[in-house]
Design a protein around this motif. Structure first.
Motif, PDB file in Angstrom:
ATOM      1  N   ARG A  21      14.919  14.336 137.100  1.00  0.00           N
ATOM      2  CA  ARG A  21      14.748  14.350 138.558  1.00  0.00           C
ATOM      3  C   ARG A  21      13.313  14.712 138.931  1.00  0.00           C
ATOM      4  N   LEU A  22      12.709  15.581 138.155  1.00  0.00           N
ATOM      5  CA  LEU A  22      11.313  15.955 138.382  1.00  0.00           C
ATOM      6  C   LEU A  22      10.404  14.731 138.223  1.00  0.00           C
ATOM      7  N   LEU A  23      10.684  13.906 137.233  1.00  0.00           N
ATOM      8  CA  LEU A  23       9.913  12.673 137.034  1.00  0.00           C
ATOM      9  C   LEU A  23       9.945  11.787 138.276  1.00  0.00           C
ATOM     10  N   GLU A  24      11.087  11.718 138.926  1.00  0.00           N
ATOM     11  CA  GLU A  24      11.231  10.908 140.140  1.00  0.00           C
ATOM     12  C   GLU A  24      10.586  11.590 141.346  1.00  0.00           C
ATOM     13  N   HIS A  25      10.613  12.904 141.368  1.00  0.00           N
ATOM     14  CA  HIS A  25      10.128  13.683 142.502  1.00  0.00           C
ATOM     15  C   HIS A  25       8.595  13.711 142.570  1.00  0.00           C
ATOM     16  N   LEU A  26       7.947  13.892 141.442  1.00  0.00           N
ATOM     17  CA  LEU A  26       6.487  14.087 141.435  1.00  0.00           C
ATOM     18  C   LEU A  26       5.688  12.959 142.083  1.00  0.00           C
ATOM     19  N   GLY A  83       4.508  15.095 144.835  1.00  0.00           N
ATOM     20  CA  GLY A  83       3.500  15.893 144.161  1.00  0.00           C
ATOM     21  C   GLY A  83       4.080  17.211 143.669  1.00  0.00           C
ATOM     22  N   ALA A  84       3.178  18.111 143.323  1.00  0.00           N
ATOM     23  CA  ALA A  84       3.581  19.409 142.784  1.00  0.00           C
ATOM     24  C   ALA A  84       3.873  20.373 143.930  1.00  0.00           C
ATOM     25  N   ASP A  85       4.889  20.045 144.723  1.00  0.00           N
ATOM     26  CA  ASP A  85       5.280  20.903 145.837  1.00  0.00           C
ATOM     27  C   ASP A  85       6.090  22.093 145.315  1.00  0.00           C
ATOM     28  N   ARG A  86       6.574  22.924 146.228  1.00  0.00           N
ATOM     29  CA  ARG A  86       7.324  24.120 145.855  1.00  0.00           C
ATOM     30  C   ARG A  86       8.524  23.782 144.978  1.00  0.00           C
ATOM     31  N   GLN A  87       9.260  22.731 145.346  1.00  0.00           N
ATOM     32  CA  GLN A  87      10.438  22.357 144.570  1.00  0.00           C
ATOM     33  C   GLN A  87      10.062  21.915 143.162  1.00  0.00           C
TER      34      GLN A  87
END
Length: 183
Positions: A38-43, A47-51
């Motif tokens: 999920r991090l791969l999809e989020h970034l 970007g490198a937000d709080r989540q």
């Protein structure tokens, strides 16, 4: 998008049932691998937000501690118990399994070191992207490792180990984590 809150709950078990605890740890590894995906999809989108930073911290904390303890549980507690309990033709099979699992642990640790460096670069702001090939390779290697252990190693341990050996394993696993024995 709440990347941390999504996903399934990982199963749990206690030290009094060490083989079930090892299997439950596999579920937690898989949950962390899902978070990594999920991090791969989020970034790329956020970007490198709080989540993202919270997800990285959670992944890093898990693989730096619990996964390392899990490997030690198997190598330092399960393997010696299996060797002590082996009978006849099981000896060659158990030794081959132990060799394979140890080799996979070292490979997974190497993959984790590279992935950890990449995650730390995101945390520090030196990078905004996570190498998808690196992350997917790590996840797939862990999936294959878990599948082997659950299909071969844990069933053999269930068949060969008695209550006394399982109790000793549970105590050793508890001590490794600095948890006092309740007895």
């Amino acid at each position: 998008m709440d990347i941390i809150g999504q996903g399934r709950a990982a199963p749990s078990a206690g030290f009094e049932v060490p083989l079930e605890m090892l299997a439950a740890c596999h579920g937690r590894v898989q949950a962390q691998c899902e978070l990594l995906q999920r991090l791969l999809e989020h970034l790329p989108a956020h970007g490198a937000d709080r989540q993202a930073l919270e997800a990285i911290e959670r992944i890093r904390r898990y693989f730096d501690t619990a996964a390392r303890d899990h490997h030690a549980d198997e190598e330092q507690d399960l393997f010696p118990a299996l060797l002590e309990a082996m009978a006849g033709s099981d000896a060659v099979c158990i030794r081959d399994m132990m060799s394979r699992v140890r080799n996979e642990h070292r490979m997974l640790e190497q993959r984790w070191a590279a992935l950890r460096d990449a995650l730390q670069a995101i945390e520090s702001g030196a990078s905004r992207e996570l190498d998808a090939e690196l992350a997917h390779g790590f996840v797939e290697a862990y999936r294959a490792h878990i599948a082997f252990e659950e299909a071969e190693l844990l069933p053999m341990a269930q068949r060969l180990l008695g209550d006394e050996q399982l109790d000793a394993m549970g105590r050793a696993m508890r001590l490794r984590r600095g948890i006092a024995d309740p007895h």
